[in-house]
Scaffold this active site. Structure first.
Site, PDB file in Angstrom:
ATOM      1  N   SER A 218      -9.334  34.616 -29.581  1.00  0.00           N
ATOM      2  CA  SER A 218     -10.643  34.434 -30.194  1.00  0.00           C
ATOM      3  C   SER A 218     -10.489  34.341 -31.716  1.00  0.00           C
ATOM      4  CB  SER A 218     -11.583  35.559 -29.758  1.00  0.00           C
ATOM      5  OG  SER A 218     -12.923  35.219 -30.029  1.00  0.00           O
ATOM      6  N   ASP A 334     -15.093  28.773 -20.598  1.00  0.00           N
ATOM      7  CA  ASP A 334     -15.384  29.590 -21.782  1.00  0.00           C
ATOM      8  C   ASP A 334     -16.585  28.978 -22.482  1.00  0.00           C
ATOM      9  OD1 ASP A 334     -15.453  31.007 -24.130  1.00  0.00           O
ATOM     10  OD2 ASP A 334     -13.321  30.776 -24.596  1.00  0.00           O
ATOM     11  N   HIS A 365     -13.830  33.409 -21.445  1.00  0.00           N
ATOM     12  CA  HIS A 365     -13.250  33.601 -22.767  1.00  0.00           C
ATOM     13  C   HIS A 365     -11.981  34.448 -22.706  1.00  0.00           C
ATOM     14  CE1 HIS A 365     -13.176  33.559 -27.040  1.00  0.00           C
ATOM     15  NE2 HIS A 365     -13.416  34.836 -27.191  1.00  0.00           N
TER      16      HIS A 365
END
Length: 613
Positions: A218, A334, A365
């Protein structure tokens, strides 16, 4: 010499040989070992009680907190004790993050209000303060446990303006690229490190070979790319996992103000508040300079247009200096950091001629590549073991729908080179279920209407047998599986009874299953009709005037099972992602001039075979 003396002498000799042999073995064990192109766990590196851990501050070349001094980044090092006792030099695996010291609480009003009309300014939101956790950030141990026993040093650092790092968080600004560059420069003897944030006692990385690999998930996956775009010497390979590669693509979509999935009303300034865990005394200056000036003037929630502010936070624009090898990882489902983020960078890296592969799974994710895959890349580029990873014929690793993450199927590339676009045209009946046909409708324009009402979710609209709030067009029921690979693209001709409207498009597999994440939603896309001509300059729609839009949906690689139908659903406001204007906006779609290009492995022949009765 008596027999007892002889026995004692022989015993001492044996013990000395045994000790010498053991000493030799220890020496041999206290260095990296490799098998089948991967670094192996070495017993001498595996005793965590002997690892050397220390903190330091690396000086950068910028001052972003306005105190007249160059900002220093807090760095944490974990290394095998042999790097001290035996002078062993090892390569570094490095993760940097804005999250180590904690984040702001999710207080009421922290997100922007989305219950507004398009183009209407929302009231100012709440600004929470981060309360730092303890005197020192809690650095993640996951990389340490995995890589130190395999002959690596693991380094972490906090991003500017977070934790014990000085400076200001900028969420994609230049200092977030230059900060990890400074750490890599320090690991190569080109920058200075200090024992304290403000002192002059230097620390040198004499234990580093200078070869560095970066990874993270991320935001922590964004920063390896940020560092790589500086072209810093020593950064040999990056493995970004679900990285945000453009803050515009994260918070906007083809001119539309769009939230990341699960965070309705978030924008770049919200993320700024969320991570701003640095020195409390510096926060007022940072807030005024970054959040309340640069972001407030540049983010533009009124039009959603692409501008210089967003261009400066798009790493695709910064890739010219990049020379690090790339293993990219992402999930096709995601809906937070969407799969386009990885694909656009992977594509650009290939075009630059960089060693690059991509790993896609079918979940949401996060989700790293298998450890063995990461190991091969780190082994090749950090230890210099020629395992041939850069010459592998198959560049794409796709986890199929029912397979485990550590068992991807390999393909020549992504998108699958055997996929070609199949153009599907619309046939009438979209409020119930129109059709998708390989033959274009002849004759005059055919207009079908939908009425915006955000109280209906996308899922509800897809499941409904009929609805005036969406248009749905279905393929014939598949008699064979169809493999989609790449970017679906849509061309829509529409008109609106208002000067602004949301436009949302879902590609779905019906009947709706409601079960696994790999079912139901194939891919999605969003756009602002006001940006039909330009992403950088929107204009109000003229009432009932026709406009043509063309845009890509999110990348996908999915096998649609026989017995299902592929559905193109067109609607206006998306309850989970867009602003929520009052119901009533009417969109008229000219289905004669609207089409879907669907990338199918085997092309038109495969589609026709799978849709024949």
């Amino acid at each position: 010499m008596t027999s007892s003396v002889k026995s004692t002498s022989l015993m001492l000799f044996a013990l000395s040989v045994f000790s010498f042999s053991n000493a030799q073995d220890t020496s041999q064990e206290a260095k990296p070992a490799f098998k089948d192109g991967e670094a192996q766990i070495v017993e001498a590196f595996s005793d965590s009680g002997k690892w050397i851990r220390h903190d330091l501050w690396v000086e950068t070349n910028f001052d972003t907190d306005g105190d007249g001094k160059l900002d220093r980044m807090h760095v944490d090092v974990t290394r095998p004790e042999q790097t001290e006792s035996e002078g062993l030099k090892l390569p570094v695996i490095y993760e940097t993050s804005p999250y180590y010291a904690g984040v702001a609480a999710d207080v009421p009003g922290v997100f922007w209000n989305v219950e507004i009309e398009l183009g209407e300014a929302a009231e100012e939101r709440a600004h929470p303060e981060v309360k730092r956790r303890g005197k020192r950030p809690i650095i993640s141990n996951s990389l340490i446990r995995t890589w130190v026993p395999r002959g690596y040093i693991v380094v972490h650092s906090s991003s500017p303006g977070t934790g014990l790092s000085q400076g200001a968080p900028t969420v994609g600004g230049d200092n977030e690229s230059l900060a990890p560059k400074a750490v890599i420069d320090w690991l190569n003897g080109r920058a200075k490190g200090y024992t304290t944030p403000d002192g002059n006692e230097e620390v040198k990385a004499n234990w580093s070979t200078g070869k560095v690999g970066m990874t993270g998930t991320s935001y922590n996956g964004t920063l390896p790319l940020a560092a790589a775009t500086t072209g810093v010497d020593g950064l040999e390979v990056i493995i970004p996992i679900a990285p945000n590669t453009s803050y515009y693509h994260y918070y906007r979509s083809n001119g539309l103000v769009r939230s990341p999935g699960g965070y309705l009303g978030e924008d770049i300034d919200v993320l700024y508040d969320y991570i701003h865990s640095g020195d409390e005394a510096k926060r007022p200056y940072n807030n005024k300079t970054v959040r309340d000036t640069e972001m407030a003037n540049g983010m533009d929630r009124l039009t959603g247009d692409y501008n210089d502010f967003w261009a400066g936070r798009d790493y695709l624009n910064e890739m010219k200096p990049m020379k690090a090898a790339l293993l990219m990882s992402h999930g096709f489902n995601d809906w937070n950091v969407m799969p386009e983020h990885s694909y656009r960078i992977y594509k650009a890296a290939k075009e630059k001629g960089l060693p690059a592969q991509i790993y896609y799974h079918q979940n949401g994710h996060g989700g790293p590549p298998p450890t063995a895959m990461m190991n091969r890349w780190f082994t090749r580029y950090l230890h210099g073991i020629k395992n041939g990873v850069e010459n592998e014929a198959n560049k794409a690793h796709i986890v199929r729908e029912d397979d485990k993450p550590n068992n991807p199927t390999t393909y020549k590339d992504y998108p699958n080179p055997d996929a070609t676009d199949v153009t599907l045209h619309l046939t009438a009946g979209g409020n119930k279920a129109g059709g998708l046909s390989t033959t274009k409708t002849k004759g005059k324009a055919i207009s079908e209407k939908l009425i915006d009402d955000v109280s209906f979710s996308g899922k509800d609209l897809a499941k409904a047998e009929s609805s005036e709030h969406r248009l749905l067009y279905l393929s014939p029921t598949l008699t064979e599986d169809i493999h989609i690979s790449g970017l679906a693209n849509i061309t829509i001709e529409l008109s609106s009874n208002k000067p602004a409207a949301n436009l949302s498009v879902w590609l779905v597999a019906l009947p709706w299953d409601g079960g696994k994440i790999t079912n139901d939603i194939i891919t999605r896309g969003w756009a602002d009709p006001q940006n039909h001509k330009s992403l950088t300059k929107s204009a109000p729609l003229k009432i009932d005037k026709s406009y043509t839009l063309n845009f890509d949906l999110q990348p996908d690689d999915q096998i649609i099972k026989k017995g299902q139908q592929i559905g193109l659903m067109i609607f206006s406001s998306d309850k989970e992602f867009t602003l929520h204007p009052d119901p009533g906006t009417t969109l008229s779609i000219n289905i004669k001039n609207t089409k879907l290009n669907l990338p199918i492995v085997g092309g038109i022949e495969a589609y026709k075979k799978a849709t024949q009765k």
